[in-house]
Scaffold this motif. Structure first.
Motif, PDB file in Angstrom:
ATOM      1  N   SER A 212       0.908  -0.900  -0.725  1.00 49.03           N
ATOM      2  CA  SER A 212      -0.187  -0.161  -0.163  1.00 49.03           C
ATOM      3  C   SER A 212       1.025   1.062  -0.486  1.00 49.03           C
ATOM      4  CB  SER A 212      -0.876   0.282   1.506  1.00 49.03           C
ATOM      5  OG  SER A 212      -0.333  -0.138   2.863  1.00 49.03           O
ATOM      6  N   ALA A 213       0.231   2.543  -0.234  1.00 51.21           N
ATOM      7  CA  ALA A 213       1.170   3.389  -0.310  1.00 51.21           C
ATOM      8  C   ALA A 213       0.350   4.385   0.574  1.00 51.21           C
ATOM      9  CB  ALA A 213       0.466   3.897  -1.251  1.00 51.21           C
ATOM     10  N   LEU A 214       1.621   5.136   1.273  1.00 47.53           N
ATOM     11  CA  LEU A 214       1.794   6.089   2.491  1.00 47.53           C
ATOM     12  C   LEU A 214       2.378   7.699   1.548  1.00 47.53           C
ATOM     13  CD1 LEU A 214       1.750   6.022   5.647  1.00 47.53           C
ATOM     14  CD2 LEU A 214       3.809   6.434   5.905  1.00 47.53           C
ATOM     15  N   GLN A 215       1.107   8.233   2.501  1.00 50.10           N
ATOM     16  CA  GLN A 215       0.960   9.233   1.322  1.00 50.10           C
ATOM     17  C   GLN A 215       1.064  10.733   2.692  1.00 50.10           C
ATOM     18  OE1 GLN A 215      -2.168  10.747  -0.730  1.00 50.10           O
ATOM     19  NE2 GLN A 215      -1.670  12.820  -0.957  1.00 50.10           N
ATOM     20  N   LYS A 216       1.685  11.328   2.738  1.00 50.89           N
ATOM     21  CA  LYS A 216       1.682  12.927   4.223  1.00 50.89           C
ATOM     22  C   LYS A 216       1.034  13.766   3.772  1.00 50.89           C
ATOM     23  CE  LYS A 216       5.152  15.496   7.090  1.00 50.89           C
ATOM     24  NZ  LYS A 216       6.789  15.490   7.749  1.00 50.89           N
ATOM     25  N   LEU A 217      -0.193  13.601   4.451  1.00 58.20           N
ATOM     26  CA  LEU A 217      -0.459  15.209   3.952  1.00 58.20           C
ATOM     27  C   LEU A 217      -0.742  16.036   4.224  1.00 58.20           C
ATOM     28  CD1 LEU A 217      -4.358  12.968   3.753  1.00 58.20           C
ATOM     29  CD2 LEU A 217      -2.405  13.256   1.889  1.00 58.20           C
ATOM     30  N   THR A 218      -0.507  16.817   5.541  1.00 55.40           N
ATOM     31  CA  THR A 218       0.034  17.255   6.849  1.00 55.40           C
ATOM     32  C   THR A 218       0.798  16.831   7.828  1.00 55.40           C
ATOM     33  OG1 THR A 218      -1.248  17.295   8.742  1.00 55.40           O
ATOM     34  CG2 THR A 218      -2.386  18.358   6.497  1.00 55.40           C
TER      35      THR A 218
ATOM     36  N   GLY B  49     -22.919  15.383  10.628  1.00 55.62           N
ATOM     37  CA  GLY B  49     -23.118  15.315   8.427  1.00 55.62           C
ATOM     38  C   GLY B  49     -22.426  14.465   8.109  1.00 55.62           C
ATOM     39  N   GLY B  50     -22.020  13.497   8.730  1.00 56.50           N
ATOM     40  CA  GLY B  50     -20.920  12.873   7.998  1.00 56.50           C
ATOM     41  C   GLY B  50     -19.539  13.145   8.039  1.00 56.50           C
ATOM     42  N   ASN B  51     -19.396  14.186   8.546  1.00 54.71           N
ATOM     43  CA  ASN B  51     -17.725  15.078   8.831  1.00 54.71           C
ATOM     44  C   ASN B  51     -17.220  14.284   9.344  1.00 54.71           C
ATOM     45  OD1 ASN B  51     -15.897  16.343   7.826  1.00 54.71           O
ATOM     46  ND2 ASN B  51     -16.004  18.340   8.283  1.00 54.71           N
ATOM     47  N   VAL B  52     -15.787  14.439  10.391  1.00 60.15           N
ATOM     48  CA  VAL B  52     -15.097  14.009  10.728  1.00 60.15           C
ATOM     49  C   VAL B  52     -14.185  15.319  10.336  1.00 60.15           C
ATOM     50  CG1 VAL B  52     -13.272  12.660  12.350  1.00 60.15           C
ATOM     51  CG2 VAL B  52     -15.671  11.764  10.372  1.00 60.15           C
TER      52      VAL B  52
ATOM     53  N   ARG C 158     -12.014  16.176   7.301  1.00 58.78           N
ATOM     54  CA  ARG C 158     -12.474  15.172   6.515  1.00 58.78           C
ATOM     55  C   ARG C 158     -13.095  15.460   5.296  1.00 58.78           C
ATOM     56  NH1 ARG C 158     -16.848  10.256   5.768  1.00 58.78           N
ATOM     57  NH2 ARG C 158     -15.619   8.529   4.606  1.00 58.78           N
ATOM     58  N   ASN C 159     -14.170  15.940   5.045  1.00 59.73           N
ATOM     59  CA  ASN C 159     -13.772  16.755   4.028  1.00 59.73           C
ATOM     60  C   ASN C 159     -13.061  17.300   3.352  1.00 59.73           C
ATOM     61  OD1 ASN C 159     -16.816  15.151   3.840  1.00 59.73           O
ATOM     62  ND2 ASN C 159     -18.026  17.522   5.141  1.00 59.73           N
ATOM     63  N   SER C 160     -12.318  18.248   3.937  1.00 56.33           N
ATOM     64  CA  SER C 160     -10.682  19.036   3.098  1.00 56.33           C
ATOM     65  C   SER C 160     -10.056  18.054   2.671  1.00 56.33           C
ATOM     66  CB  SER C 160     -10.859  20.036   4.352  1.00 56.33           C
ATOM     67  OG  SER C 160     -11.461  20.411   4.633  1.00 56.33           O
ATOM     68  N   HIS C 161     -10.464  17.087   3.312  1.00 53.81           N
ATOM     69  CA  HIS C 161      -9.066  15.872   2.887  1.00 53.81           C
ATOM     70  C   HIS C 161      -9.693  15.158   2.417  1.00 53.81           C
ATOM     71  CE1 HIS C 161      -6.862  17.388   6.451  1.00 53.81           C
ATOM     72  NE2 HIS C 161      -5.908  17.210   6.068  1.00 53.81           N
ATOM     73  N   ALA C 162     -10.748  15.254   1.562  1.00 54.30           N
ATOM     74  CA  ALA C 162     -11.023  13.562   0.407  1.00 54.30           C
ATOM     75  C   ALA C 162     -10.563  14.041  -0.252  1.00 54.30           C
ATOM     76  CB  ALA C 162     -12.859  14.352   0.142  1.00 54.30           C
TER      77      ALA C 162
END
Length: 428
Positions: free
Chosen positions: A4-10, A148-151, A163-167
């Motif tokens: 699997s791939a590991l990605q650094k978002l922040t 609302g489905g967000n975390v 979660r919504n911003s990082h989708a």
């Protein structure tokens, strides 16, 4: 299973991605917070060295790659087998309670001390503690809000994850449809029985055990694995060429691909043809109906009744109840066509001493006497495990003429017993 791939978002957020599915790992003052799940998530977390303290359960979602709940059973098995920490599960009431109730149907069952009877353990309470985010969960300076489905994960008042911003921007469904366009359709009528293992591993090692059996125009997939389109494509098989999905039992490593296969059937407005015991279907239906409210409109069920042959076109399927750790039963198989026969042990504790006590002739080696080839689950390290020790498989081989190959184990180059090879077509 590939890497699997590991990605650094922040600085605080990393993502494990595989075949369009992902989980996010947030580093906080209360430890690592994992958002979501996916098939084989326990393997991916181990691969990248993560140890999460908190798991966020978002709304249940499904794509052509799979769903974001399947994966938690083996998180708990890893904790029970290897030891670990009680994880805090966080989410909206309907989400955490449904995940807990689904796990309660499967995870707590094991053998008694003599490996004779299935008993219920208190393991779920030991490893799974859930918290309702109403609308937020707090632990020290950590705050997790689910609305609302967000975390949203905050620490010390600072938002670390949304979660919504990082989708991700891409769609796994579109990627899979594009992949399927590159795979040639089958369509060949086979006049010999072919057996092709897609995976020979288990819930801890490799690609989980799953096998294709082909004869005539029929393509039967035993225990479809996670990420179905990609797993089949590695063997140059088009997903839509599968005519029937056969499920031996309800442990997660044997139903990983169910939600993706069900989702594809619903999207294409066709029926998913299932071959399974009534008990196995009942549990599958109970577990996945919340995700697929119209499931029964999109399935055609062929019932396996142990002791009574099932005819699927020119193919005969004989089945038995195995000796394994689910009260709903697990199935062993003999699949015959064109004058040849293939045996598939399914998960079972084959032990000659235990068989004498149980006095069930169908569990004896002779049940496979008519088979030209048998795949038998095999365990190398622990003679007392719930699976079959290799010395017992060796003894079984000595009692029948057909070739026996081990599966449901890590592949050992210098195995003391011959193993089935993933991607190799066995022509009977």
């Amino acid at each position: 299973m590939t890497t699997s791939a590991l990605q650094k978002l922040t600085e605080q957020v990393q993502r494990i991605e595989y075949c369009g599915m992902y989980v996010d790992l947030v580093s906080t003052s209360a430890g690592t917070v994992r958002v979501g799940s996916m098939p084989d998530v326990a393997k991916f977390l181990t691969e990248h060295g993560f140890r999460e303290e908190v798991v966020v359960v978002p709304p249940w979602e499904v794509s052509l790659s799979g769903d974001n709940r399947t994966g938690e059973e083996f998180i708990l098995w890893q904790a029970q087998i290897r030891g670990g920490i009680l994880k805090e599960y966080v989410g909206l009431k309907q989400d955490v309670e449904l995940l807990h109730s689904n796990l309660e149907c499967i995870f707590p069952y094991f053998f008694d001390d003599k490996n004779l009877k299935v008993v219920r353990k208190d393991w779920l309470g030991k490893w799974f503690h859930y918290n309702v985010a109403n609308p937020c969960y707090r632990k020290g300076s950590l705050e997790i809000c689910c609305e609302g489905g967000n975390v949203v994960v905050s620490d010390g008042g600072a938002v670390l994850y949304d979660r919504n911003s990082h989708a991700p921007a891409g769609s796994p469904d579109k990627e899979i449809e594009a992949l399927l366009e590159t795979i040639p359709r089958g369509g060949r009528i086979r006049d010999v029985l072919e057996v092709l293992p897609i995976g020979c591993g288990n819930g801890v090692f490799g690609t989980v055990a799953n096998t294709i059996v082909r004869y005539g125009e029929y393509v039967i997939w035993i225990d479809p694995c996670g990420y179905p389109a990609q797993a089949l494509a590695r063997c140059n098989i088009h997903w839509d060429d599968i005519t029937h999905c056969l499920f031996t039992h309800n442990h997660e490593d044997h139903v990983q691909g169910f939600s993706a296969c069900m989702y594809r059937a619903c999207k294409s407005n066709r029926k998913l043809k299932l071959i399974l015991a009534d008990n196995v279907f009942r549990v599958l239906s109970d577990l996945y109906s919340p995700l697929f409210p119209s499931m029964r409109e999109h399935v055609e069920v062929l019932s396996l009744m142990p002791g009574i042959p099932l005819q699927v076109g020119p193919i005969q399927i004989d089945s038995r109840w195995n000796h394994h750790i689910l009260p709903y039963g697990t199935i062993g198989l003999k699949i015959s066509a064109g004058g040849s026969s293939f045996g598939y042990s399914g998960d079972t504790k084959y032990d000659e001493r235990i068989n004498k006590i149980l006095n069930r002739p169908e569990l004896e080696a002779e049940w496979f006497a008519s088979c030209d080839l048998v795949f038998h689950e095999i365990e190398f390290d622990n003679p007392d495990s719930v699976h079959t020790h290799w010395k017992q498989v060796e003894s079984l081989q000595s009692k029948i003429k057909g070739k026996v190959l081990g599966y449901h184990c890590p592949f050992l180059t210098n195995s003391p017993f011959p193993l089935a090879e993933e991607g190799k077509c066995y022509v009977l």
